[in-house]
Design a protein around this motif. Structure first.
Motif, PDB file in Angstrom:
ATOM      1  N   THR A  48      -2.649 -10.955   4.150  1.00 54.36           N
ATOM      2  CA  THR A  48      -3.110 -10.786   2.773  1.00 54.36           C
ATOM      3  C   THR A  48      -2.761  -9.393   2.261  1.00 54.36           C
ATOM      4  N   ALA A  49      -3.011  -8.380   3.089  1.00 53.70           N
ATOM      5  CA  ALA A  49      -2.709  -6.999   2.699  1.00 53.70           C
ATOM      6  C   ALA A  49      -1.206  -6.780   2.542  1.00 53.70           C
ATOM      7  N   LEU A  50      -0.424  -7.325   3.469  1.00 51.52           N
ATOM      8  CA  LEU A  50       1.024  -7.138   3.390  1.00 51.52           C
ATOM      9  C   LEU A  50       1.621  -7.883   2.200  1.00 51.52           C
ATOM     10  N   LEU A  60      -2.445   1.737  -1.138  1.00 49.07           N
ATOM     11  CA  LEU A  60      -3.889   1.759  -1.385  1.00 49.07           C
ATOM     12  C   LEU A  60      -4.384   0.416  -1.915  1.00 49.07           C
ATOM     13  N   THR A  61      -3.581  -0.222  -2.734  1.00 50.45           N
ATOM     14  CA  THR A  61      -3.941  -1.546  -3.235  1.00 50.45           C
ATOM     15  C   THR A  61      -3.961  -2.554  -2.091  1.00 50.45           C
ATOM     16  N   ALA A  62      -3.014  -2.414  -1.177  1.00 43.33           N
ATOM     17  CA  ALA A  62      -2.966  -3.307  -0.016  1.00 43.33           C
ATOM     18  C   ALA A  62      -4.176  -3.103   0.886  1.00 43.33           C
ATOM     19  N   LEU A  63      -4.575  -1.850   1.089  1.00 38.18           N
ATOM     20  CA  LEU A  63      -5.744  -1.575   1.925  1.00 38.18           C
ATOM     21  C   LEU A  63      -7.022  -2.098   1.279  1.00 38.18           C
ATOM     22  N   LYS A  64      -7.102  -2.036  -0.038  1.00 37.05           N
ATOM     23  CA  LYS A  64      -8.257  -2.606  -0.732  1.00 37.05           C
ATOM     24  C   LYS A  64      -8.312  -4.107  -0.527  1.00 37.05           C
ATOM     25  N   ALA A  65      -7.153  -4.766  -0.602  1.00 34.92           N
ATOM     26  CA  ALA A  65      -7.110  -6.214  -0.380  1.00 34.92           C
ATOM     27  C   ALA A  65      -7.521  -6.552   1.047  1.00 34.92           C
ATOM     28  N   PHE A  66      -7.111  -5.728   1.990  1.00 41.05           N
ATOM     29  CA  PHE A  66      -7.505  -5.943   3.384  1.00 41.05           C
ATOM     30  C   PHE A  66      -9.019  -5.814   3.535  1.00 41.05           C
ATOM     31  N   ARG A  67      -9.581  -4.797   2.941  1.00 34.76           N
ATOM     32  CA  ARG A  67     -11.032  -4.602   3.037  1.00 34.76           C
ATOM     33  C   ARG A  67     -11.781  -5.823   2.491  1.00 34.76           C
ATOM     34  N   LYS A 102      -3.225   0.775   8.237  1.00 34.78           N
ATOM     35  CA  LYS A 102      -2.996   1.992   7.454  1.00 34.78           C
ATOM     36  C   LYS A 102      -1.820   2.788   8.020  1.00 34.78           C
ATOM     37  N   THR A 103      -1.739   2.849   9.337  1.00 34.87           N
ATOM     38  CA  THR A 103      -0.637   3.567   9.979  1.00 34.87           C
ATOM     39  C   THR A 103       0.690   2.863   9.715  1.00 34.87           C
ATOM     40  N   TRP A 104       0.695   1.522   9.817  1.00 33.96           N
ATOM     41  CA  TRP A 104       1.928   0.773   9.548  1.00 33.96           C
ATOM     42  C   TRP A 104       2.392   1.011   8.114  1.00 33.96           C
ATOM     43  N   LEU A 105       1.485   0.967   7.167  1.00 32.72           N
ATOM     44  CA  LEU A 105       1.847   1.175   5.767  1.00 32.72           C
ATOM     45  C   LEU A 105       2.422   2.574   5.544  1.00 32.72           C
ATOM     46  N   ARG A 106       1.839   3.561   6.195  1.00 32.19           N
ATOM     47  CA  ARG A 106       2.336   4.941   6.042  1.00 32.19           C
ATOM     48  C   ARG A 106       3.751   5.077   6.596  1.00 32.19           C
ATOM     49  N   ARG A 107       4.031   4.363   7.671  1.00 28.94           N
ATOM     50  CA  ARG A 107       5.347   4.455   8.308  1.00 28.94           C
ATOM     51  C   ARG A 107       6.440   3.691   7.561  1.00 28.94           C
ATOM     52  N   HIS A 108       6.072   2.801   6.634  1.00 32.43           N
ATOM     53  CA  HIS A 108       7.043   1.858   6.078  1.00 32.43           C
ATOM     54  C   HIS A 108       7.084   1.836   4.552  1.00 32.43           C
ATOM     55  N   PRO A 109       7.571   2.911   3.928  1.00 31.21           N
ATOM     56  CA  PRO A 109       7.856   2.814   2.482  1.00 31.21           C
ATOM     57  C   PRO A 109       8.917   1.734   2.257  1.00 31.21           C
ATOM     58  N   LEU A 110       8.687   0.848   1.318  1.00 28.99           N
ATOM     59  CA  LEU A 110       9.569  -0.304   1.167  1.00 28.99           C
ATOM     60  C   LEU A 110      11.001   0.080   0.792  1.00 28.99           C
ATOM     61  N   ASP A 111      11.172   1.199   0.084  1.00 32.09           N
ATOM     62  CA  ASP A 111      12.537   1.588  -0.283  1.00 32.09           C
ATOM     63  C   ASP A 111      13.318   2.158   0.896  1.00 32.09           C
ATOM     64  N   GLN A 112      12.651   2.332   2.038  1.00 37.02           N
ATOM     65  CA  GLN A 112      13.335   2.820   3.235  1.00 37.02           C
ATOM     66  C   GLN A 112      13.462   1.748   4.319  1.00 37.02           C
ATOM     67  N   GLU A 113      13.035   0.530   4.030  1.00 34.42           N
ATOM     68  CA  GLU A 113      13.144  -0.555   4.997  1.00 34.42           C
ATOM     69  C   GLU A 113      14.593  -1.055   5.074  1.00 34.42           C
ATOM     70  N   PRO A 114      14.996  -1.674   6.187  1.00 34.84           N
ATOM     71  CA  PRO A 114      16.382  -2.151   6.318  1.00 34.84           C
ATOM     72  C   PRO A 114      16.650  -3.431   5.534  1.00 34.84           C
ATOM     73  N   TYR A 115      15.726  -3.805   4.671  1.00 34.55           N
ATOM     74  CA  TYR A 115      15.889  -5.004   3.866  1.00 34.55           C
ATOM     75  C   TYR A 115      15.328  -4.761   2.468  1.00 34.55           C
ATOM     76  N   LYS A 116      15.869  -5.498   1.515  1.00 32.39           N
ATOM     77  CA  LYS A 116      15.410  -5.417   0.136  1.00 32.39           C
ATOM     78  C   LYS A 116      14.418  -6.538  -0.135  1.00 32.39           C
ATOM     79  N   VAL A 117      13.293  -6.188  -0.720  1.00 32.23           N
ATOM     80  CA  VAL A 117      12.233  -7.156  -0.990  1.00 32.23           C
ATOM     81  C   VAL A 117      12.338  -7.661  -2.426  1.00 32.23           C
ATOM     82  N   PHE A 118      12.177  -8.980  -2.595  1.00 31.18           N
ATOM     83  CA  PHE A 118      12.108  -9.596  -3.916  1.00 31.18           C
ATOM     84  C   PHE A 118      10.656 -10.060  -4.124  1.00 31.18           C
ATOM     85  N   PRO A 119       9.886  -9.387  -4.985  1.00 31.71           N
ATOM     86  CA  PRO A 119       8.466  -9.728  -5.136  1.00 31.71           C
ATOM     87  C   PRO A 119       8.197 -11.199  -5.432  1.00 31.71           C
TER      88      PRO A 119
END
Length: 323
Positions: A48-50, A60-67, A102-119
């Motif tokens: 859900t958070a991801l 932060l929005t993702a962490l709120k959804a997780f909570r 929270k640690t995973w989210l900090r490590r993974h800015p989406l613009d630096q991932e090896p793939y492009k995300v389509f919302p």
């Protein structure tokens, strides 16, 4: 009289391939173990958070959804002061899982991932016919584009208790990955090369224990105070696997055969009354060793003791008819 189509997903078919008993009890009649229920609930909350993160790029929005998805459940079901027998559930506490996420989210800015995300291709449900009366259904975590090759790939988030030495290798022949690749091509009408698997380990992080002088106790693995290295214990892995047209065709034929067998099994055992007559093929492949229903089978599969030994939680990861 019109026969209702049979909806099958990979989890149901995998269980059926291993053991009729497991497939019927879990995926037809809806019973599970408390441990699977905890792992499933944790996985759902992280997914859900991801989903929110991949659609908004906002940690932060993702962490709120997780909570919102997890804290109340964890506070009710994960004991704050566990007994020795309950120690295995501590990893599912809200604070522990939140710190991992929270640690995973900090490590993974989406613009630096090896793939492009389509919302608009994040968390997409699908239901496609394999045969006139057999529907393969599921829900993608995402369909992405690999940045280096430009290939479309299914992205699948996997939470696991521990990364084993063959964790990534197992996806090379995973029927879930093959099925999701097939379905992604039905959805998009174009070639999908395979899948990227995003693995996150759900394990207990070190406690922030202090010495009498106020300093933090040292970590045995890193030799540092646990306050310095605690979040380095968050483990993750990324696996990439591809599928050929021949592999997909073989999967499709095999899936139809398994689904036909499930249709016959449901017709023969529509209720739990004949559970004692159901085959338990898992024992021939040593699969019982890891099965959630091992204890139930060992005592003779007493239907009247189901509420005491297992948890009723129907398998409904996605409602295809309502999508």
């Amino acid at each position: 009289m019109t026969t209702q189509p049979l909806y099958v997903d990979n989890s149901t078919l995998s269980a059926l391939a291993a053991c009729d008993m497991r497939a019927l009890l879990r995926f037809v009649h809806g019973w599970t173990s408390s441990e699977e229920s905890m792992a499933l609930q944790t996985g759902i909350a992280i997914h859900t958070a991801l989903e929110v993160y991949f659609k908004t790029s906002q940690p932060l929005t993702a962490l709120k959804a997780f909570r919102e998805a997890y804290q109340a459940w964890a506070d009710e079901h994960v004991p704050a002061n566990p007994t020795d027998e309950q120690r295995w559930v501590v990893k599912y506490s809200f604070d522990n899982v939140r710190d991992i996420l929270k640690t995973w989210l900090r490590r993974h800015p989406l613009d630096q991932e090896p793939y492009k995300v389509f919302p608009d291709l994040v968390e997409v449900g699908f239901a496609f016919p394999l045969a006139e009366d057999i529907i393969f259904y599921g829900r993608y975590d995402a369909i992405v584009e690999e940045r280096t090759s430009g290939q479309l790939m299914v992205l699948d988030h996997k939470t696991t208790g521990q990364f084993t030495s063959d964790w990534a290798q197992a996806f090379r022949t995973s029927t879930q990955i093959t099925g999701y690749t097939w379905a992604a091509m039905q959805l998009l009408g174009k070639r999908v090369a395979g899948a990227i698997i995003n693995g996150i380990q759900i394990s207990k992080l070190p406690d922030l224990l202090q010495n009498k002088d106020g300093s933090f106790r040292k970590c045995r693995e890193h030799g540092l105070g646990v306050d310095e290295c605690r979040l380095t214990h968050v483990k993750e892995s990324l696996a990439i696997t591809q599928r050929t047209p021949e592999q997909i065709a073989q999967w499709q034929a095999g899936t139809i055969k398994l689904a036909r067998r499930l249709q016959k099994l449901i017709a023969k055992h529509p209720t739990l009354d004949t559970l004692g007559d159901v085959q338990t093929q898992g024992m021939y492949a040593n699969a019982c060793r890891w099965c959630d229903f091992r204890a139930f089978c060992e005592v003779g599969r007493p239907v009247d003791r189901l509420p005491q030994m297992l948890t009723y939680r129907p398998w409904k990861p996605y409602e295809p008819k309502g999508n």
